[in-house]
Design a protein around this motif. Sequence first.
Motif, PDB file in Angstrom:
ATOM      1  N   GLN A 190       0.828  -1.193   0.000  1.00  0.00           N
ATOM      2  CA  GLN A 190       0.000   0.000   0.000  1.00  0.00           C
ATOM      3  C   GLN A 190       0.868   1.249   0.000  1.00  0.00           C
ATOM      4  O   GLN A 190       0.683   2.159  -0.816  1.00  0.00           O
ATOM      5  N   THR A 191       1.844   1.259   0.917  1.00  0.00           N
ATOM      6  CA  THR A 191       2.714   2.412   1.041  1.00  0.00           C
ATOM      7  C   THR A 191       3.526   2.622  -0.229  1.00  0.00           C
ATOM      8  O   THR A 191       3.711   3.740  -0.686  1.00  0.00           O
ATOM      9  N   ASP A 196       2.662   1.625  -3.295  1.00  0.00           N
ATOM     10  CA  ASP A 196       1.753   2.125  -4.320  1.00  0.00           C
ATOM     11  C   ASP A 196       1.478   3.612  -4.136  1.00  0.00           C
ATOM     12  O   ASP A 196       1.467   4.378  -5.099  1.00  0.00           O
ATOM     13  N   GLU A 197       1.254   3.983  -2.890  1.00  0.00           N
ATOM     14  CA  GLU A 197       1.002   5.408  -2.611  1.00  0.00           C
ATOM     15  C   GLU A 197       2.174   6.262  -3.080  1.00  0.00           C
ATOM     16  O   GLU A 197       1.993   7.325  -3.665  1.00  0.00           O
ATOM     17  N   GLN A 198       3.373   5.769  -2.820  1.00  0.00           N
ATOM     18  CA  GLN A 198       4.574   6.504  -3.218  1.00  0.00           C
ATOM     19  C   GLN A 198       4.675   6.607  -4.738  1.00  0.00           C
ATOM     20  O   GLN A 198       4.951   7.687  -5.288  1.00  0.00           O
ATOM     21  N   LYS A 220       2.169   9.025  -6.172  1.00  0.00           N
ATOM     22  CA  LYS A 220       2.638  10.393  -5.939  1.00  0.00           C
ATOM     23  C   LYS A 220       3.591  10.818  -7.059  1.00  0.00           C
ATOM     24  O   LYS A 220       3.485  11.912  -7.614  1.00  0.00           O
ATOM     25  N   ASN A 235      -9.072   3.216  -2.781  1.00  0.00           N
ATOM     26  CA  ASN A 235      -8.460   4.064  -1.745  1.00  0.00           C
ATOM     27  C   ASN A 235      -7.103   4.645  -2.166  1.00  0.00           C
ATOM     28  O   ASN A 235      -6.727   5.709  -1.722  1.00  0.00           O
ATOM     29  N   VAL A 236      -6.381   3.938  -3.032  1.00  0.00           N
ATOM     30  CA  VAL A 236      -5.106   4.506  -3.524  1.00  0.00           C
ATOM     31  C   VAL A 236      -5.383   5.656  -4.497  1.00  0.00           C
ATOM     32  O   VAL A 236      -4.608   6.599  -4.616  1.00  0.00           O
TER      33      VAL A 236
END
Lengths: 462, 462
Positions: free
Chosen positions: B20-21, B23-25, B28, B380-381
């Motif tokens: 998750q982290t 993917d979030e990165q 971004k 959510n992403v």
Amino acid sequence: MKKNLLLSLLFINSVAVFAQTKDEQVFKEIYKSALTNSKCYSWLDHLSNEVGSRLSGSVGAEKAVQYTKQQMETLGFDKVYLQEVMVPKWVRGEKETAYIQDNSTKIKVPICALGGSIATPKNGLTAEVIEVHSFEEMKALGVDKIKGKIVFYNRPMDNAEIESFDAYSGANEQRYAGAKEASKMGAVATIVRSLSLRLDDFPHTGSQSYGDIPKAQYIPTAAISTNGAELLSKTLKSNPKLKFYFKQSCKQFEDVLSYNVVGEIKGSEHPENIMVVGGHLDSWDLADGSHDDGAGVVQSMEVMNIFNTIKYKPKNTLRVVLFMNEENGLRGGSKYEELSLANKENHIFALESDAGGFTPRGFFLECDDANFTKIAGWKNVFEPYLIHSFVKGHAGSDIGPLTGQTLVKAGLKPDSQRYFDYHHAANDKFDAIDKRELELGAGTMAALLYMIDQNGVVKQNP
Amino acid sequence: MKKNLLLSLLFINSVAVFAQTKDEQVFKEIYKSALTNSKCYSWLDHLSNEVGSRLSGSVGAEKAVQYTKQQMETLGFDKVYLQEVMVPKWVRGEKETAYIQDNSTKIKVPICALGGSIATPKNGLTAEVIEVHSFEEMKALGVDKIKGKIVFYNRPMDNAEIESFDAYSGANEQRYAGAKEASKMGAVATIVRSLSLRLDDFPHTGSQSYGDIPKAQYIPTAAISTNGAELLSKTLKSNPKLKFYFKQSCKQFEDVLSYNVVGEIKGSEHPENIMVVGGHLDSWDLADGSHDDGAGVVQSMEVMNIFNTIKYKPKNTLRVVLFMNEENGLRGGSKYEELSLANKENHIFALESDAGGFTPRGFFLECDDANFTKIAGWKNVFEPYLIHSFVKGHAGSDIGPLTGQTLVKAGLKPDSQRYFDYHHAANDKFDAIDKRELELGAGTMAALLYMIDQNGVVKQNP
């Protein structure tokens, strides 16, 4: 006992389902009315194309008061009235001129005075330029490097921000407080990069404040178009000694009398509880202010038109309030609160539309967690209308001064990508408005007011 | 055992959190690249303002093939190549003219021939008009009332629909099959209300088909602007015997050679699995086709530019495909599938952008429930980027012919409120494009491709 509990649960459940189905039906009617039977687009056509710009204290502002009052009087309110409010009157005067003097070459660049700025000397002002990107950078340079110069604030809005309002927040101190801060360092003027995410030739005005510095230390300040800022920055790199010339003849006059326009319909069940919906009637002077905030004005009026069409009588008192002087004083919002306190009124809800007439996406909510949870819980009723974003945030400037023990504030949250293409610039005109996007915004406002009217707000902790 | 289970759960959980982290990165980085380092807007500037309209078989279409191939060659693909495809060539000829003959008064109205229509006789065509709103209404009138007349299809797109594509679907049979159906009833021509939700003076073209009626029964067909349609309808009410004149000189030629443009980068782990992202290179001839589908073309190319910027190497093979002839034949999409079958290729994913360069809101997904659930689970992403709408629906015409045992199709779903203001009309030009909205669309496409590349698709039931 168990059986009774089960029956109770079934009863509660069917009440909830019934309410849901009823809300869905009302939403359908609200949006249908907004998209097929609205008046907001033709009202805005008049406000933009017949009335035009509406800076506080101008003839346009006065005409806008008269026109919207007259239109509100056709909407079946119990009463439509004006609230007197003294507003600042700042006048731009003749069109500004500016050029970069690069050795023997003069390059014209588009600028405009910032609202509240003083004029340059009659024949203009010429000085060397020092480019900075923050107050910290300017302060670090020291008085010696700033004194006698024009400070050029060139920090762009950050394109990497997804929400354009976040990019705006990250840059607008340069416009609002730039002159004050540069004056303290001995600068003779400031030129500020326009607050836009686009590269184009429109300078964007907006309010600025000298704060508490003595009048003798006021310095003229203007915005330069983003293309102009890029050019100035580039030219400075090759010639740090270049000079900048600009001339503006703006002037601050004595305060004058103006008005908030209010339409009110008494609540059928709780007349003592007031719900406000509004936008601001004044605009900047460079264009029609179709997005800022003609859109919010006509959407607020449209809420009443929608309720009329679907024959919805609010249980709580509904006021449509068109505030004067959001742009350079917020006197209308302050006066409204002053009168509300004097009359011991009880506001339960205030909704503002002041972020452009674009496709609505959701709401900014100013309230406690209990109310936030309650309102965000209505998401599923809003979802078929593509309203999905319920976030805590600044609801609106005009409703900012409003207080109340059980007051919830909300701001319409439209898609924000194009807002700063037009904000405070000469292209904020009627042709930048899409009829359906405007109407969907009005429908979304009516839908939220309906839900608040039906379900009330949670009493907040004092 | 219990302890081991707990540890396992902790491990699984931390893997999920880590993913998750990560993917979030990556999201971004993707969006930052799209908003601050993209080339799509300047590519579109060239495609719209230098190349111009790109109807299949035209010089513009040929130039677009060359330009995009050349640009793709700068993007570090393993190979960039053309796929030969024979396309229909239909030419509008000189600008159409039309007027309403109301007794002795001639009132000019804006029309344009529909794609694929035959010409009128050289000196134009004059006949009485019969207004209908559906094929059923026309058929109920009977041959006697239709024979020798111009059938005027005037069913508007339904403004009450929230999604403008639903309003389009509810009205476009009049354009696509109107001439064929009216010919069967003995009509001499058809005039169709333009498919737009606005009242304005732009006629909107688009493809029409005579289906299987004999060539001798082909009748000329044209679109009239929505204002023109309103005027014609109103005038008909006061004078049902009025005549309508129009003249168009369009012509169908023999098929000509054209191309799909393909850029391909081999997957680092699963080169045999292919992911396609594309739009269509051809456009209608009345304007630049900036939204339809210049936007989709440059956004697809931008995906590769974004992956380069963030140094992302796809595990699966990625193809950027610019399809030819979506508008009036779909030959490019069909040819691509034909070659894919011949080469026994395995497509796992196809993403199309062909709904305008507006703010992205989500995706249309064509897949089974398992894949839908999987992809919607990534909501959510996407949420911080205001991507919220994951719905089953038509993914795209060009990827329509594509088949594959494990193929998932997706279409970018932009905000649709303004799309039909421009669709197939003379105002679908570069100045109707907002740079940030276009870029956000490209970022959203790259983000979905990244997720598919990382997580694969669920093998679907055959």
